[in-house]
Structure formats: C-alpha cells, structure tokens
Design a protein around this motif. Structure first.
Motif, PDB file in Angstrom:
ATOM      1  N   GLY A 292       0.791  -1.225   0.000  1.00  0.00           N
ATOM      2  CA  GLY A 292       0.000   0.000   0.000  1.00  0.00           C
ATOM      3  C   GLY A 292       0.820   1.271   0.000  1.00  0.00           C
ATOM      4  O   GLY A 292       0.261   2.370  -0.033  1.00  0.00           O
TER       5      GLY A 292
ATOM      6  N   THR B  71      -3.918   1.999  -3.340  1.00  0.00           N
ATOM      7  CA  THR B  71      -5.134   1.615  -2.636  1.00  0.00           C
ATOM      8  C   THR B  71      -5.957   0.620  -3.432  1.00  0.00           C
ATOM      9  O   THR B  71      -5.725   0.380  -4.613  1.00  0.00           O
TER      10      THR B  71
ATOM     11  N   GLN C 257     -10.229   0.159  -3.930  1.00  0.00           N
ATOM     12  CA  GLN C 257     -11.502   0.828  -3.678  1.00  0.00           C
ATOM     13  C   GLN C 257     -12.647   0.006  -4.269  1.00  0.00           C
ATOM     14  O   GLN C 257     -12.457  -0.729  -5.227  1.00  0.00           O
TER      15      GLN C 257
ATOM     16  N   THR D  45      -9.464  -0.431   7.255  1.00  0.00           N
ATOM     17  CA  THR D  45      -8.042  -0.078   7.290  1.00  0.00           C
ATOM     18  C   THR D  45      -7.262  -1.091   8.108  1.00  0.00           C
ATOM     19  O   THR D  45      -6.151  -1.491   7.730  1.00  0.00           O
TER      20      THR D  45
ATOM     21  N   ARG E 139      -0.038   4.433   4.892  1.00  0.00           N
ATOM     22  CA  ARG E 139      -0.935   5.110   3.963  1.00  0.00           C
ATOM     23  C   ARG E 139      -2.050   5.829   4.720  1.00  0.00           C
ATOM     24  O   ARG E 139      -2.395   6.980   4.382  1.00  0.00           O
TER      25      ARG E 139
ATOM     26  N   ARG F 267     -12.925   3.819   0.590  1.00  0.00           N
ATOM     27  CA  ARG F 267     -11.574   4.316   0.362  1.00  0.00           C
ATOM     28  C   ARG F 267     -10.597   3.969   1.489  1.00  0.00           C
ATOM     29  O   ARG F 267      -9.529   4.559   1.590  1.00  0.00           O
TER      30      ARG F 267
ATOM     31  N   ASP G 285      -5.584  -0.310   2.140  1.00  0.00           N
ATOM     32  CA  ASP G 285      -4.282  -0.297   1.485  1.00  0.00           C
ATOM     33  C   ASP G 285      -4.302  -1.218   0.274  1.00  0.00           C
ATOM     34  O   ASP G 285      -5.021  -2.222   0.241  1.00  0.00           O
TER      35      ASP G 285
END
Length: 457
Positions: free
Chosen positions: A139, A180, A182, A208, A228, A323, A326
């Motif tokens: 990430g 990332t 998403q 996360t 990140r 969002r 990583d």
C-alpha cells in the motif's frame, strides 16, 4: 480516478448539483452493480528502480495495452495517460507517481469482478514482462524517496503538487507513494444512500485494520502498520476525514452538496487545458465570478471533476466509494468489494452493520481512525476489541453474500472472496504484521526482498 469528466452542459444552480448526485439512484428491483478499483506500484525487476513515464516505462505500457485491448486512449495534451473501454466502462489510468490503476466496470457479481481482474492481469503481464516491469502488492512505496519517484505528465497533478504542501505535510506522499483498493456501490434512494454512507464511514477504520499493508517507506519500517492511512490524516483537512455531518439529522444529497461547495477547488478544465484555480470556491464558478476565469460558468464536468478531488474515507458521487484499504494482493482486491456487497446489498446485513456501529460517537470514531494505523485489529472502541468487531462485520457480510446466492460455474457463492479477510480477523494479523516479521527475520532488516516476495504480477 480513471479520467476527468468531459460534459460541457452548463449549470447555474445548487439544485442542478443535487440532481447530478440524484442521477445515480438505481431501480431497487434491478440488480445493483459493483465496481472495483486498484492501484499498483511498478518497478523494474532487474534494478528495483521505479518505472518512469518515458524510456520503456508507463507510456509503453499504455500504448502496448491500447494495441492489445483495442481500448480508446486518453490524452493529456499529446501524452497518452490512460485508456477506457467504450463498451464496458472500465478504464486504465496512472496516478501521480506512476501507480498503474484499473478502474473496473460496474458489474453484476463478484464472480464477474474476478473475471475482469484476471483478464487485466493477463493483459498487463503480456506487455509488462517484456519491458522488465513488475508490480508490488504493497500500500506504499517501500524504498524510493519522494525525489526518486517519477512524475507523470498530467496537468491536474502539477496543480495538486503545488497546492498540497500549503494544506498538509504529507499530501505529496499520498499522491506519489501510496496505492489503494476501492469498491464502488449503488444506492436506490436518498434514505438508502444515507444508511449506506453512515455504515461505510463508521466501518472504514475496521477496513483499514484488515487491509493494513504499508509498514515501510524510505527503506525502513515507519512504525505503523498502515502508513498510507497516516498520510491521509495529514494531507488536507478540508477534503479528507470521517465527515461528522453524515451522521447528523438532515443528511442527504443537499447536505453533501453544501459540503462539497465549501471544499476548495484545484482546477478548471477548458479545451484540454487545466487552469490552476487552487483554493478557489466552486460557488464563485457557479455564479460566473471566479477571479481567475472572469465570466466562465460551471459545467457538469466541472462539478464531476471537483467531486473527484474530494477525498473523505468514503466518497459520494453518483455511487458510494469505499476508500479505507491499502493496496494488496489479488485476493484483497476481490475481498474489499465482497465485504461491501455483502453488507450493502442485503437488508439484514445492512441493518446489522448499522447496529454494529450505532453506539459509537463521532469522537470515538475519530479516535479509532487515529489509532488503527498503528494498532490495526488490536485497537479498541467502546470497550470492544476491533478484532471482535471485524469478525462480526465479516459474519454479516458472509450472510448477505450467501443470501444473494450468486454462484460461479463451480457452484461457489460470492462469500468465498471473504476468506482472506476472515483469516486475518481470526488471527488478528494483517499483512503488515507478517511483512514486518519478515523484515526483522529472513529479510535481514532490508526492504529489498519485498521486490521478490510482495509482488502482484
């Protein structure tokens, strides 16, 4: 971001901005779609150097894929910066430091997502391997300094690069040195959007923690499991974060428009030229009184592009964008959309997701977001270990996917894609923990072996 919008339809009222968001509403009787995006950090296998734009680098990858896929090239001035599939809606783009991104098409099932991902990897590998290029599944860039990282020839990134240091210490690291995964999900009504948005934002810190996979930068451990995520906390407070107003009474499309109107702009694009208006107000453009472009009035593309420069932990456009994850290996690229399809596209699971976080205050959500980059699943909220919360969340998602009962040719339903996250939640050990152990053990306190062991393709 696959490509900037290019709709010159003029707009002059706040109501039209609201209507643009409302245009994303989907018929509840139709199958809702899922889109998956991922970024990957390229490197030369022989030298472990980053991949520049020219000289057999990113440009050659784009041009090779254009020829092999037959997709349409996207240009910034005369430079190819991406591709899009005019038939299916997928696109390939490049992030500021050359991170190579697939923005997947809106698809019916996670099985379709796997087919899309496998095809993308095959296509990229066929072009990248002769160039000596491979990609990390981390990430964050583990070794190269910001100065050593290449810069892609996109006008919007030049504007952002000049503005970022004015509003945060780590914005340039976000742009040039992170990657990332998403997932994009549909909503069927304003109320449905609000429920999903609240669940999405509340649970992003759990995401996360599960996907923590950026423990290195500048050739050494950073002290965090998700560097990140730390970077995002010091990028630009005006356009990032957990958006407390989403949890307040009165949340809806209009409330989000008001928030977005107060986020400073980066640019206005006209005839292929990006005009630097960093710090300006979209309200002024809407009224035709933007000082940098006197008399110029807002268009649909201006609004769409502006929304693409807002970076909260979950983002609203004509769909909801998750969002918090990583970048990681292929199974993680499939696991993120699986998690949210399971939670969002089943009424029982969505009720459960909202209940799971219902007692968390705004302050507690912020505190969790602050500690998760360091503690991951060892974090706590409201007296509970985050590992327990993650297990509950994954059980809800598994139930939702099993009730969808969409099966692959081998008979497996979509819940199979949750397996890597379930393993992480069971052990409490995200990938970052394993990779730090490797660094302190068999890697001999060097990140160089990551270019052998942390490889996506």
């Amino acid at each position: 971001m696959a490509r900037d919008a290019d709709d010159a339809t003029p707009i002059s009222s706040r109501r039209e901005l609201v209507e643009w968001l409302e245009s994303g509403l989907k018929n509840p009787s139709s199958r809702l779609k899922v889109g998956t995006e991922h970024e990957k950090i390229g490197f030369y296998k022989e030298t472990r150097a980053p991949v520049p734009y020219e000289n057999g680098g990113i440009r050659a990858l784009i041009e090779g894929l254009e020829a092999s896929l037959g997709w349409t090239a996207i240009f910034d001035r005369d430079q190819p910066i991406g591709l899009y599939d005019p038939e299916g809606g997928a696109a390939i783009s490049i992030e500021p430091g050359g991170q190579f991104e697939l923005s997947g098409a809106p698809l019916d099932s996670l099985h379709d997502t796997k087919v899309e991902l496998d095809a993308h990897f095959r296509a990229v590998a066929a072009i990248a391997q002769p160039l000596g290029v491979s990609f990390l599944d981390l990430g964050a860039s583990p070794k190269w300094s910001r100065a050593e990282t290449p810069v892609m020839p996109k006008q919007r990134y030049q504007i952002m690069s000049a503005y970022m240091p004015k509003v945060g210490a780590l914005g340039l690291d976000m742009m040039f040195r992170t990657a990332t995964i998403q997932a994009n999900l549909d909503f069927t009504s304003e109320a449905d959007m609000v429920r999903k948005y609240r669940a999405a934002l509340a649970l992003q810190p759990v995401v996360t923690a599960l996907f923590a996979n950026s423990p290195f930068m500048d050739g050494k451990p950073t002290g965090a499991l998700s560097q990140r995520s730390i970077i995002w906390r010091d990028t630009d407070a005006a356009r990032t974060g957990m958006l407390p107003f989403v949890f307040e009474d009165g949340m809806g499309f209009e409330r989000y428009v008001d928030y977005a109107l107060d986020v400073p702009m980066y640019f206005v694009k006209r005839a292929g030229v990006y005009h630097d208006v960093a710090g300006a107000s979209f309200r002024d453009l809407l009224a035709g009184r933007l000082p940098q472009l006197p008399g110029e009035r807002a268009t649909i593309s201006d609004w769409a592009n502006h929304l693409s420069t807002i970076f909260p932990e979950a983002r609203l456009k004509t769909y909801l964008e998750m969002r918090g994850a990583d970048g990681g290996p292929a199974e993680h690229i499939l696991a993120l959309p699986a998690l949210f399809v399971g939670l969002f596209y089943d009424a029982t699971a969505l009720d459960g997701a909202l209940e799971l976080a219902s007692g968390w205050t705004g302050e507690e959500r912020e505190e969790l977001r602050a500690v998760v980059p360091f503690q991951a699943l060892q974090s706590r909220i409201k007296g509970r270990g985050l590992r327990e919360v993650a297990l509950d969340m994954l059980a809800l998602a598994r139930g939702g996917l099993q009730r969808r009962a969409l099966r692959a040719a081998n008979g497996a339903d979509e819940s199979v894609y949750l397996a890597p996250l379930e393993a992480i939640a069971e052990t409490g050990r995200p990938l970052a923990v394993e990779r730090l152990e490797a660094y302190n053990g068999r890697w001999g306190r060097s990140v160089d072996p990551s270019f052998e062991e942390c490889v996506l393709l």
